[in-house]
Design an enzyme around this catalytic site. Structure first.
Site, mmCIF file in Angstrom:
data_model
loop_
_atom_site.group_PDB
_atom_site.id
_atom_site.type_symbol
_atom_site.label_atom_id
_atom_site.label_comp_id
_atom_site.label_asym_id
_atom_site.label_seq_id
_atom_site.Cartn_x
_atom_site.Cartn_y
_atom_site.Cartn_z
ATOM 1 N N SER A 133 61.085 32.252 43.362
ATOM 2 C CA SER A 133 59.753 32.131 42.759
ATOM 3 C C SER A 133 59.733 31.061 41.670
ATOM 4 C CB SER A 133 59.301 33.463 42.158
ATOM 5 O OG SER A 133 59.204 34.428 43.170
ATOM 6 N N HIS B 72 87.215 39.326 21.531
ATOM 7 C CA HIS B 72 86.203 38.677 22.370
ATOM 8 C C HIS B 72 84.852 38.595 21.665
ATOM 9 C CE1 HIS B 72 88.497 38.364 26.128
ATOM 10 N NE2 HIS B 72 89.134 39.414 25.658
ATOM 11 N N GLY C 246 61.650 36.855 45.105
ATOM 12 C CA GLY C 246 62.656 37.142 44.083
ATOM 13 C C GLY C 246 62.524 36.136 42.941
ATOM 14 N N VAL C 247 63.194 36.424 41.829
ATOM 15 C CA VAL C 247 63.043 35.580 40.641
ATOM 16 C C VAL C 247 63.416 34.129 40.946
ATOM 17 C CG1 VAL C 247 63.748 35.266 38.237
ATOM 18 C CG2 VAL C 247 63.707 37.545 39.229
ATOM 19 N N LYS D 183 70.818 33.358 35.080
ATOM 20 C CA LYS D 183 69.651 34.164 35.416
ATOM 21 C C LYS D 183 68.666 34.293 34.247
ATOM 22 C CE LYS D 183 68.241 36.860 38.847
ATOM 23 N NZ LYS D 183 68.403 36.482 40.256
ATOM 24 N N SER E 165 61.089 34.220 48.730
ATOM 25 C CA SER E 165 61.328 35.643 49.002
ATOM 26 C C SER E 165 60.509 36.509 48.069
ATOM 27 C CB SER E 165 62.802 35.960 48.789
ATOM 28 O OG SER E 165 63.115 35.834 47.411
#
Ligand code: XMP
Length: 512
Positions: free
Chosen positions: A231, A171, A227-228, A368, A225
């Site tokens: 925002s 992998h 949160g990332v 993310k 919220s």
């Protein structure tokens, strides 16, 4: 702007998203698609390369996922990983057999560094790769040559450069594989001809233009919220449509210390309408005497939607509602048959009674880490960009048992100290999530010459890549010692600190 594309064909491997993230780290856009995607559809997407993922099956299982031979005739470079390597060999006439000795974990691997994917990346002829297999390719298909082996796996890598077909049993996407990212980079750049045209600056520009075009002079609403994801979505929308955007930030009162003010400060001057609803009393009123975790979560979820809807109604009809959906949600949706361990409440969930025309999901195709990069690109405060995940119900599910104002304050103070000490020790970007929990337990202590009978605070810190499994973080004792000593000295009614050393599973990351 159209950019080059690599397709990850998913055969059920646990690392499918990680492979796509790695390709994007190489500056080439990548999407995950099911192995069932019709070949005409794949051709119409004009990918510069295709990667077959691993998978839990054996190619000989009747139910194992297979793929038609035609994909190898498209002339598009293909890299097969693990099951994907075996499938490539099997489909093209090679032989796959059960291993006499299965390989799992770090494995010494001997490479032929004249292979285009192993050359020029500072890979020694012998290095560690990450293996996880019980079958192996015992005979290569015609036209293929071997390019790596281990003590137990003669064909740890093989290739047919003339047809641009490459295969690795190990992998490369996993960090433990030495120079694994370099191998993926070699494949997407040197074999597929990737030019590295996927950047967050480019993405921001294109996204802003397309949002402007879509929104016109319409009204846009976003549930923020802090949160990332929400925002960054807010920052992007603010850049695109400024005063046409209204962000509603429902402060339920269970935020961490100072957090509500930090969120407000970050958006005050962004040109958008920013509405902060201080709804702590309303939430507290409904939480009084409630100690069951699931009931707490349900109440907060419902109340959140109610408050949000009340505020949204004041705006009249809005045209667009923004959602902070990100790519892992898109990939995972449709799986839906996993057992419900906790009913997650995501601030920004779709309210039923807000009147809007269409949804905008500007982060839908981003991972993310890309969302964070985009936030930085847009000039968003590092406090928000690097914010660790925080559950929708906030500190309400980190106070075990019933919630009072007093307990909330104790937890906010203890949590603040813990976070401060982690940051001081420079560990804040290495530990994926860390926080304090107010247990519902009191114990006897001694302070000065007097007996105390006060709360126990638990500290929790984990390292994880996907939050589905997690290890407890091995924080140095001296950092724990300072945090513990500060908390018992500076926070009233706390006389004992414990550190949670369980992994997930069997524990979860949060305590409720
Ligand atoms: P658990 O406790 O299930 O948590 O191991 C996994 C991750 O999810 C976060 N979490 C939530 N996030 N709404 C969210 O948006 C929620 O209701 C919620 N509950 C847990 C948790 O903080 C961890 O990162």
């Amino acid at each position: 702007m159209a950019h080059q594309l690599v397709i990850v064909l998913d055969f059920g491997g646990q690392y499918n998203q990680l492979i796509a993230r790695r390709v994007r780290e190489c500056g080439v856009y990548c999407e995950v698609r099911s192995y069932k995607t019709p070949i005409e559809e794949i051709r119409a997407m004009h990918p510069i390369g295709i990667i077959f993922t691993g998978g839990p099956n054996s190619v000989y299982d009747e139910k194992s996922p297979h793929i038609g031979k035609e994909i190898f005739d498209l002339g598009i470079p293909i890299l097969g990983i693990c099951y994907g390597a075996q499938l490539m060999a099997y489909t093209l006439g090679g032989t796959v057999s059960p291993c006499e000795t299965s390989e799992y974990g770090k494995t010494e691997t001997h490479y032929n560094t004249s292979s285009v994917i192993f050359g020029g990346i500072h890979l020694p002829e012998t290095a560690i790769s990450w293996m996880s297999h019980t079958d192996y390719v015992s005979k290569l298909p015609e036209g293929f040559v071997n390019s790596a082996h281990t003590a137990d796996c003669p064909n740890a890598a093989f290739e047919d450069p003339a047809r641009k077909l490459y295969a690795v049993q190990f992998h490369p996407e996993v960090n433990h594989t030495f120079a694994g990212l370099g191998m993926i980079d070699s494949f997407v750049k040197n074999v597929c001809g990737g030019i590295g045209d996927w950047t967050m600056a480019g993405y921001a520009k294109t996204a802003i233009e397309s949002i402007r075009e879509k929104v016109g002079d319409g009204k846009v609403l976003l549930a923020l919220s802090g949160g990332v994801d929400s925002s960054v979505a807010a920052a992007l929308l603010a850049k695109a449509v400024g005063s046409q955007l209204t962000c509603i930030f429902v402060d339920h009162g269970f935020m961490r210390k100072n957090e509500g003010d930090e969120v407000e400060a970050a958006f005050k001057d962004s040109g958008m309408q920013f509405v902060r609803v201080n709804a702590k009393e309303q939430f507290m009123a409904r939480m009084r005497g409630v100690s069951d975790p699931e009931t707490k979560r349900k109440i907060i979820g419902e109340e959140f939607i109610r408050v949000f809807e009340q505020e949204a109604k004041k705006l009249g009809k809005v045209d667009f509602l923004v959602q902070g959906t990100i790519y892992p949600d898109v990939i995972e949706s449709g799986v839906g048959d996993a057992a419900v361990i906790k009913s997650h409440h995501n601030v920004g969930g779709l309210p039923d009674h807000v009147d809007f025309k269409e949804i905008i999901e500007p982060l839908r195709m981003l991972f993310k880490d890309e969302v964070r990069k985009l936030g930085t690109e847009l000039g968003l405060s590092p406090v928000l960009v690097w914010r660790q995940p925080f559950p929708g119900p906030g500190l309400a599910i980190r106070i075990i048992g019933d919630i009072t104002d007093d307990k909330l304050e104790i937890l906010q103070d203890a949590d603040f100290i813990f976070r401060e000490e982690i940051a001081k020790a420079g560990l804040d970007r290495d530990i994926n999530q860390y926080f304090a929990v107010l247990t519902n337990m009191r114990s006897v202590g001694v302070m000065g010459d007097s007996r105390t009978y006060d709360y126990t605070v638990a500290l929790r810190a984990v390292t994880t890549s996907d939050f589905m499994t997690a290890d407890f973080a091995q924080i140095p004792y001296d950092v724990l010692a300072v945090a513990a000593s500060r908390i018992v000295n500076e926070v009233r009614n706390v006389n004992r600190i414990v550190y949670d050393v369980t992994t997930k599973p069997p524990a979860t990351i949060e305590w409720e």
